[in-house]
Every structure is written in structure tokens, then in C-alpha cells.
Motif scaffolding. Structure first.
Motif, PDB file in Angstrom:
ATOM      1  N   ASP A  84       0.838  -1.191   0.000  1.00 30.87           N
ATOM      2  CA  ASP A  84       0.000   0.000   0.000  1.00 30.87           C
ATOM      3  C   ASP A  84       0.875   1.244   0.000  1.00 30.87           C
ATOM      4  OD1 ASP A  84      -2.360  -1.463   0.080  1.00 30.87           O
ATOM      5  OD2 ASP A  84      -2.450  -1.435   2.278  1.00 30.87           O
ATOM      6  N   TYR A  85       0.403   2.281  -0.664  1.00 39.05           N
ATOM      7  CA  TYR A  85       1.089   3.556  -0.691  1.00 39.05           C
ATOM      8  C   TYR A  85       0.952   4.225   0.676  1.00 39.05           C
ATOM      9  CZ  TYR A  85       2.609   8.152  -2.026  1.00 39.05           C
ATOM     10  OH  TYR A  85       3.297   9.331  -2.077  1.00 39.05           O
ATOM     11  N   ASP A  92      -3.634   8.773  -1.529  1.00 35.45           N
ATOM     12  CA  ASP A  92      -3.648   7.491  -2.234  1.00 35.45           C
ATOM     13  C   ASP A  92      -2.473   7.295  -3.178  1.00 35.45           C
ATOM     14  OD1 ASP A  92      -5.998   6.654  -0.988  1.00 35.45           O
ATOM     15  OD2 ASP A  92      -7.249   7.652  -2.503  1.00 35.45           O
ATOM     16  N   TYR A 117       3.165   4.128  10.254  1.00 34.20           N
ATOM     17  CA  TYR A 117       2.741   3.252   9.172  1.00 34.20           C
ATOM     18  C   TYR A 117       3.201   1.832   9.493  1.00 34.20           C
ATOM     19  CZ  TYR A 117       2.072   1.294   4.531  1.00 34.20           C
ATOM     20  OH  TYR A 117       1.659   0.513   3.488  1.00 34.20           O
TER      21      TYR A 117
END
Length: 145
Positions: A84-85, A92, A117
Motif C-alpha cells: 500500500d502507498y 492514495d 505506518y
């Protein structure tokens, strides 16, 4: 006279000892994040440390330890396939993060703020700070199994 020589010798020894402590503090000061509050800090134009290694499932916490505004923005083409970015501001993709910063400082990480993250895909993730990219404020997360 002997008293002055003694005091001078003691003072020199104390200064030398403190100089060692001082340099140790400077070394520690180069890495502003140790422990649970953050893993990667930020100077005016650097991520500290620049390369950080974790295992799959680990969460990394960046903290703006400088007085400048920063971003943590993944290079979309430099993250593993299937990952995922990520970027401050929860954009996004890289273009959205870049546009938001230039429109109204979207994704801004103010001094003392944190961003985290969780890395779920092994590989190397390269990221940068949008306002300081020209100063080569870049970092790398290496995620192993």
C-alpha cells in the motif's frame, strides 16, 4: 604551590572526563528517536536514521524533531509490488500528496507531530520529504520476513 598544581590536575581530569560525556551526548543527539515514542526523527533536511530496518508487521513511527515542517511521502515507483502507498495526509498516491503540499501544505507534519505506518509487505521502501527533496531529504525502510 602544590595545592594549585593539584587543583589544576583535578580540573583537567574532570574536564577530560566531561568532554567524553559531552561527545557521547552528541552521538546520542544525532539520533533523536529511541524507544517507543518514535523510530525515525527529522533534522532540518534529514531523516534520522536515513535507513531503518523492520520485520513484516512492524509499525514505524516518524517524529518531526526539527523546527521545520516536513512530509513523509513514499516514492510510488520505489515501494514493493503489492504494498500500500503511504504518506502523511493519507493520500492514495504520490501525485496527490505532491499537489496537496503545493496547494496548501497538505500532509504537513508540524514540529513534534508523529506519523506511523505498518509495513505488511517485505522489501525496500524509499520515501522523501516534499519541501526538502532538493536537499536530498530521503529515507529508506527495509522490511524483512
Amino acid at each position: 604551590m602544590h595545592r594549585r598544581a593539584y587543583l589544576a590536575a583535578v580540573g583537567t581530569a574532570a574536564s577530560t572526563g566531561l568532554a567524553g560525556c559531552s561527545s557521547a551526548l552528541n552521538v546520542l543527539g544525532d539520533d533523536p528517536c529511541t524507544g517507543e515514542n518514535c523510530h525515525i526523527g527529522m533534522s532540518r533536511t534529514e531523516f534520522l536514521p536515513e535507513v531503518y530496518e523492520v520485520t513484516v508487521g512492524d509499525t514505524v513511527i516518524w517524529k518531526n524533531t526539527s523546527e521545520a515542517d516536513h512530509t513523509v511521502t513514499a516514492y510510488e515507483s520505489r515501494i514493493p509490488d503489492g504494498a500500500d502507498y503511504f504518506a502523511t495526509g493519507d493520500f492514495d498516491d504520490q501525485a496527490s500528496a505532491y499537489d496537496a503540499w503545493h496547494d496548501d501544505r497538505g500532509g504537513r507534519l508540524a514540529p513534534r507531530e508523529t506519523f506511523e505506518y505498518t509495513f505488511e509487505v517485505p522489501g525496500t521502501y524509499e520515501y522523501y520529504c516534499i519541501p526538502h527533496e532538493r536537499a536530498e531529504m530521503v529515507g529508506e525502510i527495509v522490511v524483512t520476513e
